[in-house]
Write an enzyme that holds these catalytic residues in place. Sequence first.
Site, PDB file in Angstrom:
ATOM      1  N   TYR A 185       0.837  -1.212   0.000  1.00 18.19           N
ATOM      2  CA  TYR A 185       0.000   0.000   0.000  1.00 18.19           C
ATOM      3  C   TYR A 185       0.868   1.257   0.000  1.00 18.19           C
ATOM      4  CZ  TYR A 185      -3.158   3.459   2.361  1.00 18.19           C
ATOM      5  OH  TYR A 185      -3.895   4.562   2.744  1.00 18.19           O
ATOM      6  N   ALA A 188       2.733   1.717  -3.294  1.00 19.85           N
ATOM      7  CA  ALA A 188       1.865   2.172  -4.392  1.00 19.85           C
ATOM      8  C   ALA A 188       1.510   3.650  -4.210  1.00 19.85           C
ATOM      9  CB  ALA A 188       0.596   1.318  -4.448  1.00 19.85           C
ATOM     10  N   LEU A 237     -10.239   1.821  14.931  1.00 13.15           N
ATOM     11  CA  LEU A 237     -11.388   2.428  15.616  1.00 13.15           C
ATOM     12  C   LEU A 237     -12.616   1.522  15.522  1.00 13.15           C
ATOM     13  CD1 LEU A 237     -12.692   5.134  16.906  1.00 13.15           C
ATOM     14  CD2 LEU A 237     -13.674   5.348  14.614  1.00 13.15           C
ATOM     15  N   ASP A 254       0.360  -7.691  18.628  1.00 12.45           N
ATOM     16  CA  ASP A 254       1.779  -7.652  19.031  1.00 12.45           C
ATOM     17  C   ASP A 254       2.021  -6.723  20.223  1.00 12.45           C
ATOM     18  OD1 ASP A 254       2.334  -9.495  17.040  1.00 12.45           O
ATOM     19  OD2 ASP A 254       3.053  -8.003  15.593  1.00 12.45           O
ATOM     20  N   GLY A 256       0.318  -4.129  21.294  1.00 13.54           N
ATOM     21  CA  GLY A 256      -0.274  -2.786  21.253  1.00 13.54           C
ATOM     22  C   GLY A 256       0.723  -1.684  21.551  1.00 13.54           C
ATOM     23  N   GLN A 257       1.994  -1.910  21.198  1.00 15.99           N
ATOM     24  CA  GLN A 257       3.040  -0.926  21.523  1.00 15.99           C
ATOM     25  C   GLN A 257       3.214   0.142  20.443  1.00 15.99           C
ATOM     26  OE1 GLN A 257       4.374  -0.535  24.598  1.00 15.99           O
ATOM     27  NE2 GLN A 257       2.747  -2.055  24.861  1.00 15.99           N
ATOM     28  N   ASP A 337       4.409  -3.275  10.765  1.00 16.15           N
ATOM     29  CA  ASP A 337       3.702  -2.129  11.328  1.00 16.15           C
ATOM     30  C   ASP A 337       4.560  -0.872  11.274  1.00 16.15           C
ATOM     31  OD1 ASP A 337       1.553  -0.835  12.419  1.00 16.15           O
ATOM     32  OD2 ASP A 337       1.531  -1.965  14.289  1.00 16.15           O
ATOM     33  N   SER A 338       3.896   0.284  11.214  1.00 18.64           N
ATOM     34  CA  SER A 338       4.559   1.562  11.429  1.00 18.64           C
ATOM     35  C   SER A 338       4.679   1.721  12.933  1.00 18.64           C
ATOM     36  CB  SER A 338       3.696   2.706  10.888  1.00 18.64           C
ATOM     37  OG  SER A 338       3.472   2.556   9.519  1.00 18.64           O
ATOM     38  N   ASP A 339       5.866   2.123  13.397  1.00 22.50           N
ATOM     39  CA  ASP A 339       6.083   2.187  14.848  1.00 22.50           C
ATOM     40  C   ASP A 339       5.508   3.438  15.481  1.00 22.50           C
ATOM     41  OD1 ASP A 339       8.290   3.207  13.164  1.00 22.50           O
ATOM     42  OD2 ASP A 339       9.148   3.913  15.063  1.00 22.50           O
TER      43      ASP A 339
HETATM   44  P1  NAD Z   1     -12.934   4.616   2.568  1.00 20.32           P
HETATM   45  O1  NAD Z   1     -12.612   3.215   2.228  1.00 20.32           O
HETATM   46  O2  NAD Z   1     -14.011   4.880   3.545  1.00 20.32           O
HETATM   47  O3  NAD Z   1     -13.280   5.435   1.230  1.00 20.32           O
HETATM   48  C1  NAD Z   1     -12.781   5.093  -0.042  1.00 20.32           C
HETATM   49  C2  NAD Z   1     -13.965   5.111  -1.017  1.00 20.32           C
HETATM   50  O4  NAD Z   1     -13.471   4.892  -2.346  1.00 20.32           O
HETATM   51  C3  NAD Z   1     -14.978   3.991  -0.731  1.00 20.32           C
HETATM   52  O5  NAD Z   1     -16.281   4.506  -0.588  1.00 20.32           O
HETATM   53  C4  NAD Z   1     -14.879   3.093  -1.954  1.00 20.32           C
HETATM   54  O6  NAD Z   1     -16.124   2.505  -2.345  1.00 20.32           O
HETATM   55  C5  NAD Z   1     -14.379   4.067  -3.029  1.00 20.32           C
HETATM   56  N1  NAD Z   1     -13.679   3.373  -4.112  1.00 20.32           N
HETATM   57  C6  NAD Z   1     -12.629   2.517  -3.987  1.00 20.32           C
HETATM   58  N2  NAD Z   1     -12.284   2.039  -5.198  1.00 20.32           N
HETATM   59  C7  NAD Z   1     -13.125   2.603  -6.097  1.00 20.32           C
HETATM   60  C8  NAD Z   1     -13.259   2.490  -7.507  1.00 20.32           C
HETATM   61  N3  NAD Z   1     -12.454   1.681  -8.210  1.00 20.32           N
HETATM   62  N4  NAD Z   1     -14.221   3.211  -8.110  1.00 20.32           N
HETATM   63  C9  NAD Z   1     -15.048   4.016  -7.401  1.00 20.32           C
HETATM   64  N5  NAD Z   1     -14.968   4.158  -6.063  1.00 20.32           N
HETATM   65  C10 NAD Z   1     -14.017   3.455  -5.417  1.00 20.32           C
HETATM   66  O7  NAD Z   1     -11.566   5.311   3.071  1.00 20.32           O
HETATM   67  P2  NAD Z   1     -11.291   6.769   3.674  1.00 20.32           P
HETATM   68  O8  NAD Z   1     -10.826   6.610   5.058  1.00 20.32           O
HETATM   69  O9  NAD Z   1     -12.414   7.679   3.369  1.00 20.32           O
HETATM   70  O10 NAD Z   1      -9.996   7.166   2.820  1.00 20.32           O
HETATM   71  C11 NAD Z   1     -10.036   7.999   1.672  1.00 20.32           C
HETATM   72  C12 NAD Z   1      -8.609   8.212   1.158  1.00 20.32           C
HETATM   73  O11 NAD Z   1      -7.769   8.731   2.196  1.00 20.32           O
HETATM   74  C13 NAD Z   1      -7.912   6.948   0.663  1.00 20.32           C
HETATM   75  O12 NAD Z   1      -7.151   7.258  -0.480  1.00 20.32           O
HETATM   76  C14 NAD Z   1      -6.995   6.560   1.797  1.00 20.32           C
HETATM   77  O13 NAD Z   1      -5.858   5.848   1.334  1.00 20.32           O
HETATM   78  C15 NAD Z   1      -6.623   7.920   2.356  1.00 20.32           C
HETATM   79  N6  NAD Z   1      -6.247   7.813   3.781  1.00 20.32           N
HETATM   80  C16 NAD Z   1      -7.173   7.835   4.785  1.00 20.32           C
HETATM   81  C17 NAD Z   1      -6.762   7.756   6.114  1.00 20.32           C
HETATM   82  C18 NAD Z   1      -7.712   7.872   7.274  1.00 20.32           C
HETATM   83  O14 NAD Z   1      -7.237   8.138   8.358  1.00 20.32           O
HETATM   84  N7  NAD Z   1      -9.012   7.695   7.123  1.00 20.32           N
HETATM   85  C19 NAD Z   1      -5.413   7.596   6.420  1.00 20.32           C
HETATM   86  C20 NAD Z   1      -4.496   7.534   5.385  1.00 20.32           C
HETATM   87  C21 NAD Z   1      -4.925   7.658   4.068  1.00 20.32           C
HETATM   88  N1  UDP Z   2      -4.700  -2.868  15.863  1.00 23.00           N
HETATM   89  C1  UDP Z   2      -4.899  -3.620  17.022  1.00 23.00           C
HETATM   90  N2  UDP Z   2      -6.098  -4.276  17.194  1.00 23.00           N
HETATM   91  C2  UDP Z   2      -7.106  -4.223  16.286  1.00 23.00           C
HETATM   92  C3  UDP Z   2      -6.902  -3.455  15.101  1.00 23.00           C
HETATM   93  C4  UDP Z   2      -5.692  -2.788  14.928  1.00 23.00           C
HETATM   94  O1  UDP Z   2      -4.014  -3.703  17.880  1.00 23.00           O
HETATM   95  O2  UDP Z   2      -8.163  -4.828  16.534  1.00 23.00           O
HETATM   96  C5  UDP Z   2      -3.431  -2.092  15.695  1.00 23.00           C
HETATM   97  C6  UDP Z   2      -2.658  -2.294  14.399  1.00 23.00           C
HETATM   98  O3  UDP Z   2      -1.798  -3.416  14.494  1.00 23.00           O
HETATM   99  C7  UDP Z   2      -1.900  -0.991  14.271  1.00 23.00           C
HETATM  100  C8  UDP Z   2      -2.859   0.051  14.875  1.00 23.00           C
HETATM  101  O4  UDP Z   2      -3.789  -0.714  15.662  1.00 23.00           O
HETATM  102  O5  UDP Z   2      -0.736  -1.036  15.092  1.00 23.00           O
HETATM  103  C9  UDP Z   2      -3.610   0.911  13.874  1.00 23.00           C
HETATM  104  O6  UDP Z   2      -4.247   0.124  12.931  1.00 23.00           O
HETATM  105  P1  UDP Z   2      -5.210   0.665  11.793  1.00 23.00           P
HETATM  106  O7  UDP Z   2      -5.857  -0.515  11.159  1.00 23.00           O
HETATM  107  O8  UDP Z   2      -6.131   1.702  12.293  1.00 23.00           O
HETATM  108  O9  UDP Z   2      -4.277   1.316  10.662  1.00 23.00           O
HETATM  109  P2  UDP Z   2      -2.814   1.947  10.556  1.00 23.00           P
HETATM  110  O10 UDP Z   2      -2.725   3.092  11.509  1.00 23.00           O
HETATM  111  O11 UDP Z   2      -1.832   0.869  10.879  1.00 23.00           O
HETATM  112  O12 UDP Z   2      -2.756   2.364   9.137  1.00 23.00           O
END
Ligand code: NAD
Ligand code: UDP
Length: 389
Positions: A185, A188, A237, A254, A256-257, A337-339
């Site tokens: 991820y 990419a 969450l 692991d 939860g650190q 994992d990211s630390d």
């Molecule tokens: P989300 O999964 O709730 O939303 C993504 C939406 O994109 C979904 O509704 C899904 O149906 C749609 N989608 C995926 N592939 C598609 C396709 N091929 N065609 C049409 N629709 C498509 O996720 P989010 O939390 O709202 O995240 C949105 C963006 O922010 C993502 O790019 C994600 O990588 C980035 N992001 C979010 C967080 C966060 O904290 N929420 C953290 C890091 C990065």
């Molecule tokens: N995690 C956990 N228990 C769960 C789900 C996630 O301990 O039931 C941990 C996971 O290993 C990571 C952190 O919580 O260290 C945050 O995970 P999240 O899926 O929210 O995404 P990330 O921040 O790693 O992108």
Amino acid sequence: SAPATARVDLDGNPVAPLTICMIGAGGFIGSHLCEKLMAETSHVVYAVDVYCDKIRHLVDPAPPHLAGRISFHRLNIKNDSRLEGLIKMADLTINLAAICTPADYNTRPLDTIYSNFIDALPVVKYCSENNKRLIHFSTCEVYGKTIGSFLPTDHPLRKEPEFYVLKEDESPCIFGPIVKQRWSYACAKQLIERLIFAEGAENGLEFTIVRPFNWIGPRMDFIPGVDGPSEGVPRVLACFSNNLLRGEPLKLVDGGQSQRTFVYIKDAIEAVHLMIENPARANGQIFNVGNPNNEVTVRELAEMMTEVYANVSGEPPLDEPMIDVSSKQFYGEGYDDSDKRIPDMTIINKQLGWNPKTPLKDLLETTLTYQHKTYKEAIKRQMSQASAS
Ligand code: NAD
Ligand code: UDP
């Protein structure tokens, strides 16, 4: 219906109404961004997604006061020729579409790479060719691991900010080996960032890249077995909310650190709103968007959520509210994992004057109140059916 007062940008200039093509508008962030734009601006939104449950209240059908302001376009950007037309008709494209749940990165690495890189390519291309502005959603995960994580645990340098604070224009991107498919991820996302940056440098694409740092709040992901697959693994969450709603222990992967900084979705959406309306300040920028003051370990997050949920629901916590699981058990082979993730806020602060506001305790209260109200009855029904059969 346009708001009564004309909107002005940070430099005092009037904001012209925009047409925005929002891809991934039906997701967690998209749903909040749509609400914000409908409530506080007169911009028009083409909401593109494969599903619309989270924005149904805005589009199915649009309420009368939003007539002409928002339309839903059900399409998969992988293979739909309507995409280019929508981008051409809009002033600005915001791309949120992605597979972005860690449980998928190591188990569906091909889908993850295609979704985050290949499927984003035509979006970038159409924006560049048609001279349209692009706000692209990347991730804080492009930073990978901190430099400090390679030092011995008790090494004093680990406490020095330059060994862990993540800066857009300085920090390296540090990923694990290829066998750790977790990084599919991040890798990419990094490559699409580089491609967008190159389109800016070579072809003049007007772009903004957003790196969210764990934005959380209502409507994030799904509750397994209620509005998502029973075997699905959402982000932390929703995992912890699900455990609390069902009265089961929270699973610490692991130990939860790992450390995370959590920002309230509504604070973060303010930052995106500023980017939309201040192109001169946002173009060509990569922005961290997070809350450096809300840092906890995952274990501390579990403790806080347990306490807050007990207050919200009136149900006492379990005697043993948490259990340890290995990442291999929980996520399978190839997880890593990211630390630690502390966003440097200098650039967004300077360019947009944005700062996060909501303390973790407050945002958990709001969010868990929402989870309880939204899901508790459904889960009770489900659990009583299961025990009756
Ligand atoms: P989300 O999964 O709730 O939303 C993504 C939406 O994109 C979904 O509704 C899904 O149906 C749609 N989608 C995926 N592939 C598609 C396709 N091929 N065609 C049409 N629709 C498509 O996720 P989010 O939390 O709202 O995240 C949105 C963006 O922010 C993502 O790019 C994600 O990588 C980035 N992001 C979010 C967080 C966060 O904290 N929420 C953290 C890091 C990065
Ligand atoms: N995690 C956990 N228990 C769960 C789900 C996630 O301990 O039931 C941990 C996971 O290993 C990571 C952190 O919580 O260290 C945050 O995970 P999240 O899926 O929210 O995404 P990330 O921040 O790693 O992108």
